[in-house]
Motif scaffolding. Sequence first.
Motif, short mmCIF file in Angstrom:
data_model
loop_
_atom_site.label_atom_id
_atom_site.label_comp_id
_atom_site.label_asym_id
_atom_site.label_seq_id
_atom_site.Cartn_x
_atom_site.Cartn_y
_atom_site.Cartn_z
N CYS A 286 0.84 -1.21 0.00
CA CYS A 286 0.00 0.00 0.00
C CYS A 286 0.87 1.26 0.00
N CYS A 291 -2.37 2.62 6.04
CA CYS A 291 -3.54 2.48 5.18
C CYS A 291 -4.64 1.67 5.89
N HIS A 293 -7.20 0.48 4.23
CA HIS A 293 -7.73 -0.42 3.20
C HIS A 293 -9.21 -0.16 2.92
N GLU A 294 -9.56 1.14 2.92
CA GLU A 294 -10.94 1.50 2.65
C GLU A 294 -11.03 2.42 1.44
N ALA A 295 -10.71 3.70 1.62
CA ALA A 295 -10.83 4.63 0.49
C ALA A 295 -9.51 5.31 0.14
N GLU A 296 -8.42 4.87 0.75
CA GLU A 296 -7.13 5.52 0.50
C GLU A 296 -6.64 5.23 -0.91
N PRO A 297 -5.99 6.23 -1.54
CA PRO A 297 -5.40 5.98 -2.87
C PRO A 297 -4.19 5.05 -2.77
N CYS A 299 -4.15 1.76 -2.53
CA CYS A 299 -4.33 0.65 -1.59
C CYS A 299 -4.16 -0.68 -2.33
N ARG A 302 -7.14 -3.28 -1.60
CA ARG A 302 -8.36 -3.10 -2.39
C ARG A 302 -8.18 -3.56 -3.82
N GLU A 303 -7.00 -3.31 -4.35
CA GLU A 303 -6.72 -3.77 -5.71
C GLU A 303 -6.73 -5.30 -5.77
N GLU A 306 -10.27 -6.54 -5.70
CA GLU A 306 -10.98 -6.29 -6.97
C GLU A 306 -10.54 -7.24 -8.07
#
Length: 361
Positions: A286, A291, A293-297, A299, A302-303, A306
Amino acid sequence: MSHLEALGWNRYFEAHLDPALDAGLVPARIVEEQRGSYRAAGAAGLYFAKLAGQLRHRIETTGADRPCVGDWAMARVPEGGAERGEALLHRVLPRRTKFSRKEAGERSVEQVIAANVDTVFLVQSLNHDLNLRRMERYLALLWESGATPVIVLSKADLCPDPASLLEGVERVARGVSVHVVSALEPGGLDSLLPYIETGRTVALVGSSGVGKSTIVNRFAGRDLLRVHAIREDDRGRHTTTSRQLVLLPGGGMLLDTPGMRTLLMWEGEAGLSHAFEDVEAIAAGCRFRDCGHEAEPGCAVREALETGRLEPERFRSYRKLQREVIHEAAKTDERLRRAEADRWRKIHRAARQRPDKRNVR
């Protein structure tokens, strides 16, 4: 090999002997505990045992470790053998490993399930759906224990296609050895034999009715522990009610434990990191070290979610256990702070009551 070495005595425990404290005492290993009473094995045989007065006082006043199955203690044994009386346990030697959980209920207290274990068989039954999330919870605690975890998938004779379940188990296991076994088929436990050697201790943990006692009985060659037939809903029954260390005829020791309905984290940060190495390796990528792991750039977690590289269920399990560890650590710190403050209040109160501090008229 001496009888003590066959019971697991080694240089680690030898190094913790104290001639000043242990004069007249001999090493004994706790092999059974039930409702505060013990049985202990030593060089001279097997004894019923109880806590010496000083040890009981230390436990009640300072929180010293209460003996549990697998512990080595320094004991005073009666002359002439076990028929002459009980052994008195005076001092518990430092533990090489321990498997523990938080005590069920609101109190922030550690409950040690087994001590000085080399390997832990995490036994899960194949005759009904495996709970991978519960397996992750067990593994986090087992890695924290210092012993080597091994996953044992029991009752393979009742599962038409064990291979279909292995993929999910191996994703959770992350390098932990996995063995599919059947205690009822000839040679069905052979894959576990390399772990059971003279002087080595193996504990069996898992939910009620997964076949732990049956496995112990098969290795012992006789029915030492009571077992029940499976119920009509295809699940096993709760049988073991006390912890017992069984010395096997061919060498090695097995420690059966009661099934645990609740499995709460206790000081599991290191174990959590080991059990979820894949999640923490992803999180290390990250952009920000803190981080959420929610809305941070940037991350990486999250990737990975997804793209499917990280399963959502596994990540949710990781976060849930992480919150438990953090919450329990905070409660433990507060409990220790209060205990330390109370200790100093008692010291100052005792100092004020000294004769030389009183006003003499």
